[in-house]
Write an enzyme that holds these catalytic residues in place. Structure first.
Site, PDB file in Angstrom:
ATOM      1  N   ASP A  42      -1.786   6.470  -0.477  1.00  0.00           N
ATOM      2  CA  ASP A  42      -0.941   6.680  -1.654  1.00  0.00           C
ATOM      3  C   ASP A  42      -1.530   6.014  -2.890  1.00  0.00           C
ATOM      4  O   ASP A  42      -1.020   6.193  -4.001  1.00  0.00           O
ATOM      5  CB  ASP A  42       0.498   6.219  -1.406  1.00  0.00           C
ATOM      6  CG  ASP A  42       0.609   4.756  -1.020  1.00  0.00           C
ATOM      7  OD1 ASP A  42      -0.419   4.056  -0.962  1.00  0.00           O
ATOM      8  OD2 ASP A  42       1.753   4.307  -0.747  1.00  0.00           O
ATOM      9  N   SER A  43      -2.646   5.302  -2.707  1.00  0.00           N
ATOM     10  CA  SER A  43      -3.407   4.791  -3.849  1.00  0.00           C
ATOM     11  C   SER A  43      -3.894   5.930  -4.741  1.00  0.00           C
ATOM     12  O   SER A  43      -4.293   5.696  -5.886  1.00  0.00           O
ATOM     13  CB  SER A  43      -4.603   3.957  -3.368  1.00  0.00           C
ATOM     14  OG  SER A  43      -5.335   4.650  -2.373  1.00  0.00           O
ATOM     15  N   LYS A 110       0.310   6.222   8.255  1.00  0.00           N
ATOM     16  CA  LYS A 110       0.322   4.773   8.029  1.00  0.00           C
ATOM     17  C   LYS A 110       1.593   4.424   7.271  1.00  0.00           C
ATOM     18  O   LYS A 110       1.922   5.078   6.278  1.00  0.00           O
ATOM     19  CB  LYS A 110      -0.899   4.297   7.253  1.00  0.00           C
ATOM     20  CG  LYS A 110      -0.914   2.773   7.005  1.00  0.00           C
ATOM     21  CD  LYS A 110      -2.233   2.297   6.467  1.00  0.00           C
ATOM     22  CE  LYS A 110      -2.488   2.710   5.045  1.00  0.00           C
ATOM     23  NZ  LYS A 110      -1.522   2.089   4.075  1.00  0.00           N
ATOM     24  N   GLU A 112       3.884   1.126   5.599  1.00  0.00           N
ATOM     25  CA  GLU A 112       3.861  -0.259   5.155  1.00  0.00           C
ATOM     26  C   GLU A 112       5.106  -1.010   5.611  1.00  0.00           C
ATOM     27  O   GLU A 112       6.209  -0.451   5.612  1.00  0.00           O
ATOM     28  CB  GLU A 112       3.771  -0.331   3.629  1.00  0.00           C
ATOM     29  CG  GLU A 112       2.473   0.208   3.048  1.00  0.00           C
ATOM     30  CD  GLU A 112       2.424   0.041   1.535  1.00  0.00           C
ATOM     31  OE1 GLU A 112       3.317  -0.620   0.962  1.00  0.00           O
ATOM     32  OE2 GLU A 112       1.479   0.578   0.914  1.00  0.00           O
ATOM     33  N   GLU A 180      -3.909  -6.283   4.435  1.00  0.00           N
ATOM     34  CA  GLU A 180      -4.418  -6.234   3.066  1.00  0.00           C
ATOM     35  C   GLU A 180      -4.154  -7.545   2.342  1.00  0.00           C
ATOM     36  O   GLU A 180      -3.029  -8.054   2.349  1.00  0.00           O
ATOM     37  CB  GLU A 180      -3.780  -5.078   2.297  1.00  0.00           C
ATOM     38  CG  GLU A 180      -4.296  -4.943   0.880  1.00  0.00           C
ATOM     39  CD  GLU A 180      -3.845  -3.682   0.182  1.00  0.00           C
ATOM     40  OE1 GLU A 180      -4.187  -3.509  -1.011  1.00  0.00           O
ATOM     41  OE2 GLU A 180      -3.162  -2.852   0.819  1.00  0.00           O
TER      42      GLU A 180
END
Length: 262
Positions: A42-43, A110, A112, A180
């Site tokens: 989503d970056s 993925k 978070e 991260e």
């Protein structure tokens, strides 16, 4: 192709390399490379669309980019990010959103976070047959909560949360976990504690693998140089030189020449 099963078995056997991939042209390059997996992160909201954070990526935008990547990749594992709040709207919406990404071409998702609601959602997806990778430490979708893109786990309480959550994500069935912006010793402890691969970005050298944003490692953003980033080329300068050379050739009449004309 490195399948989810092969991904899990890579722990302690070989390091895993992952890069982000957002579109067809870069997907074709990655497909022929030595890279193990592509992350449709989503970056892309920041890197491709110019937003300040990742929270502007929604499920339709993620599905659009995932489908473009899938058309370019035939032999790599494709992992797609579940975007901001996509797993917090009840089980029906959770399955609907996850289904959009899987149907678009993702082979795994993925997600978070390490709170109980997130873990419950992850377990539900895995029980439904959808492979999931966890993500702890700096979780960019929570950037407003954290007050910026900062190192996580410096304080004992937060470090303990990361370590404990990693165990819970493994127990829920995750096939791997991204860590991260975490101190390397905390990342090392997590890596040694769990039996699934850990993938680092700004989490030091003790991980089972690493992930970087493709545009960052290629040096396309000349103003972005965090400590953890290694730039493998100066893409910004190379592209600037190329487009300026093209402009000069057009302006002085050197392009196109006779050999480039029909």
């Amino acid at each position: 192709m490195k399948t989810v099963s092969e991904f899990r078995k890579s722990k302690s056997k070989e390091k895993i390399s992952i890069v982000t991939c957002y579109d067809y042209w870069s997907a074709r390059i990655i497909d022929e490379s030595d890279i193990d997996a592509a992350l449709v992160g989503d970056s892309l909201a920041m890197v491709i669309h110019g937003y300040e954070t990742t929270v502007n990526a929604d499920i339709d935008l993620m599905a659009l980019h995932t489908s473009a990547v899938k058309r370019g990749i035939t032999n790599k594992l494709i992992i797609a990010d579940m975007p901001f709040l996509a797993h917090r709207r009840g089980k029906d919406k959770l399955i609907e959103n996850a289904g959009k990404l899987i149907k678009a071409g993702a082979q795994a998702l993925k997600i978070e976070g390490g709170d109980q609601d997130t873990i419950d959602s992850i377990r539900y997806l895995i029980d439904s047959g959808i492979p999931v990778m966890g993500h702890l430490g700096l979780t960019p979708q929570s950037v407003h909560k954290f007050g910026g893109f900062k190192l996580r786990g410096k304080e004992k309480e937060e470090a303990d949360f990361i370590i404990e959550s990693a165990g819970k994500l493994e127990a829920a069935g995750c096939f791997g976990i991204v860590l991260e912006m975490v101190p390397s010793q905390i990342a090392k402890e997590v890596t040694e504690q769990i039996s699934i691969p850990t993938i680092g970005i700004g989490a030091g050298m003790y991980m089972d693998g690493q992930v970087l944003v493709l545009h960052d490692m290629l040096g396309f953003n000349k103003d972005f140089s965090p400590k953890f980033l290694r730039k493998y080329m100066d893409g910004y300068s190379s592209i600037m030189d190329a487009v300026n050379a093209y402009s000069r050739d057009v302006k002085n009449g050197n392009f196109p020449n006779k050999n480039e004309s029909y």
